[in-house]
Design an enzyme around this catalytic site. Structure first.
Site: not given
Length: 699
Positions: A355, A392
């Site tokens: 993330d 990401e």
């Protein structure tokens, strides 16, 4: 051992000066089960004293034993350690750290707070858990989470190991452990709904669907109360421990239940041929900003664990969540790599999706660094070799690294794929050229690195944003139930409601929505790259237009299994599409080599004459898949009128077969591969807003 303790802690602890305590060792960090007891080791450079607290029950208002770790005999460098005889797996424990509370100097010690072990392998949460006592002065023992001693060697893996499936044969299914089975319609026994055991019960569904890997939204122990007042953190992007599986996802109430049940789930998924990828959050913790609670890292070594503003009293906030882990500090680098190694070695995880991974490429002062040490630590670690690493490749402060993320092994969520495919399918001008790049692995983004096509993780929807149903049903977000007056969530969704906002009984609109959903599925699954499907998109799961359902632990977010009947046609389409998608060959070619070995031809309504103009809304592409002995011809018409496309001539006795035409009603919209009907004409009429896929044998 010498007893040194502050007057504040005496009031809440019964100090243990037992002679049976031993010095212990600095390595390994955390609580390690050894013959006769447990070795505890924890890092703190600036603490003046550390107390180890042993609890009998998670709800106890105080520890049963409080052991002062003697800095003169039980401290090696900045590691505090002690061996406690007689301690068994399942023992609840925590720490108190003494030292200065000087926020202007980056110091936030509070000797009244029970702190989690950063290396704790399990976490127990009291029934009266609350963040409030961790914000304020005073003892918080009764309301604090506690770490749990785990014996990793006690579990029988029965020969299980990570699957190492080739990326070219991987289809990722992004899902939420709780949301997958918590709906009453799941058919899962109530006592295991929303748990790791619930996932096990639904493995046959995942097998039938045809996905090859589940990507689980965060399962590191997180703080569900890290949310606005009156809300709950459902997604789990609020970690408090990087080694412990989230206890609330276990159907077992005992402190070790989550660890064993998580392993049971991984083992069962592997037995079914499905890999397990974890969505990991190494960019921030649930301790929040300078006004946040003291749960773990802040109270142990605030200066090491977090990026601090120049005034040192506040935090650098590149995560958008109040604080940012200081990922390239040596101690945090070790923590991150040790965590990943643990999940691979001891929990048999196949991969990780990071993330806001661009946070990891920032220096302690927040500035971007070209070759971040922690990222190379991860990529070059031999334990992690072969593990799927997915970034990401952006963060909340504007750093966007899609196509330029460091290293050779990293794959990336391709945000350009998401946006360009959305724009083409909804009929936006100026999208045909970008569509072409996305179909062939985004060479404009990844070609310079000579990366394999699977460097691009192709997706149209994910947990963050509209579901696929909502992408074709809403022009605007509808987030009022989040309690932020519809201010949260993106305002730019690149969506089109097909003429009516929200649910409708209009058969024409519903038919168009089905067609658009299938268009998105085809383009995602057949483009070069590693495709990802969002949980429930295969049955048009809706969040009622909520594009930021992070706080919706209810039917807004849960998988409604009645949709399996309501949208059986979409489910069938997805199954047949995936059944062919996973038969991709295993060639690990760069995008450049792949395009060279499998020549691609671009067409418009006329062969060899693609229309690249800004107002074009259609494209056709032909390719030879020589290892498979196939030619494939795909026609994409995002125009609002039917168009006649010329087809390439057939070879000898071979002819074109229609596999997919999204304009047709089910079951004609997709046929089993070998049952595909023959196409006789030299022209193929492609209906508005539809995708057609034809194939021909060349062997």
């Amino acid at each position: 051992m010498r007893s040194i303790i502050s007057p504040e802690a005496v009031a809440t602890s019964c100090i243990d000066e037992s002679s049976d305590l031993r010095t212990g060792t600095s390595a390994p960090l955390g609580a390690t089960v050894e013959p006769g007891g447990v070795n505890f080791s924890i890092f703190s450079k600036r603490a003046t004293a550390i107390d180890l607290l042993l609890f009998d029950h998670v709800d106890d208002a105080g520890p049963a034993r409080a052991i002062q770790i003697d800095p003169s005999t039980n401290r090696t460098y900045h590691y505090w350690h002690v061996f406690v005889p007689g301690v068994q797996p399942g023992q609840l424990y925590g720490f108190r750290a003494h030292g200065a509370f000087e926020p202007s100097n980056g110091l936030r010690f509070d000797c009244e707070k029970v702190l989690l072990d950063p290396y704790g392998r399990a976490v127990a949460v009291p029934s009266a858990y609350s963040r409030a006592p961790a914000y304020d002065r005073g003892d918080n023992a009764a309301a604090a989470m506690k770490s749990v001693v785990v014996d990793n060697a006690a579990y029988d893996w029965e020969g299980d190991k990570p699957l190492n499936r080739p990326a070219s044969q991987t289809v990722v299914y992004e899902m939420h452990v709780r949301g997958f089975t918590n709906h009453p319609s799941s058919g899962v026994p109530e006592q295991i709904r929303g748990t790791y055991a619930g996932v096990i019960a639904k493995i046959p569904y995942l097998q039938e669907l045809g996905i090859t890997a589940v990507e689980l939204l965060p399962v590191f122990q997180y703080d569900p109360l890290d949310a606005p007042s009156g809300q709950v953190n459902y997604w789990g992007y609020a970690p408090v421990s990087f080694f412990a599986p989230h206890s609330a996802y276990s159907s077992r109430p005992d402190p070790l239940g989550a660890v064993d049940e998580f392993r049971d789930m991984v083992k069962a998924l592997h037995h079914a041929g499905i890999e397990v990828i974890l969505d990991v959050v190494f960019n921030h913790t649930a301790e929040g900003n300078h006004q946040g609670p003291t749960l773990c890292f802040r109270g142990l070594e605030n200066i090491a664990y977090y990026m601090l503003d120049p005034n040192r009293a506040q935090y650098g906030n590149y995560s958008g969540c109040g604080n940012t882990l200081n990922a390239n500090h040596p101690i945090v680098r070790r923590l991150i790599v040790d965590s990943l190694r643990y999940w691979v070695r001891e929990m048999h995880i196949d991969g990780f999706r990071f993330d806001l991974a661009s946070v990891l490429s920032r220096n302690p002062d927040g500035s971007p660094v070209a070759n971040a040490p922690v990222l190379w630590d991860i990529e070059s670690d031999p334990v992690l070799a072969g593990t799927k690493l997915i970034a990401e490749a952006w963060d909340a402060a504007g750093l966007y690294q899609v196509g330029s993320f460091v290293g050779d092994a990293w794959k990336e969520w391709n945000g350009h794929f998401r946006d360009d495919i959305r724009n083409f399918v909804r009929g936006q001008d100026g999208t045909v050229g970008r569509l072409a790049d996305r179909l062939v692995g985004s060479p404009d983004i990844y070609g310079h690195k000579r990366r394999e096509a699977e460097a691009s993780v192709n997706f149209v929807t994910c947990h963050d944003g509209f579901t696929l149903n909502d992408l074709v049903s809403y022009d605007s977000k509808h987030n009022m139930s989040n309690g932020e007056y519809n201010r949260d969530g993106s305002n730019d969704n690149l969506s089109w409601n097909c003429g009516i906002e929200g649910p409708t009984d209009d058969a024409l609109v519903e038919g168009l929505r089905n067609r658009q959903v299938n268009n998105f599925l085809v383009l995602t699954m057949l483009s070069l790259g590693m495709p990802m499907l969002l949980m429930g998109d295969e049955v048009r799961r809706s969040q009622h237009g909520n594009n930021n359902a992070y706080c919706q632990d209810n039917e807004v977010s849960w998988f409604d299994w009645t949709l399996l009947r309501k949208h059986a046609d979409i489910h069938r389409f997805t199954r047949l599409l995936l059944a062919r998608r996973v038969l991709r060959d295993q060639l690990r070619l760069s995008i450049t080599e792949l395009l060279r070995q499998s020549p691609i031809a671009w067409h418009g309504v006329h062969l060899w004459r693609p229309d690249w103009s800004p107002h074009s809304h259609c494209l056709a592409v032909g390719a030879e898949m020589r290892p498979a002995g196939l030619k494939v011809h795909m026609i994409m018409n995002a125009y609002w009128e039917a168009l006649d496309f010329e087809l390439p001539s057939v070879d000898g006795d071979h002819g074109w077969h229609r596999w997919i035409d999204t304009s047709l009603e089910s079951p004609e919209d997709i046929t089993p591969w070998q049952d595909a009907p023959t196409v006789q004409d030299r022209l193929y009429t492609t209906e508005p807003r539809s995708v057609v896929v034809l194939w021909m044998n060349i062997s």
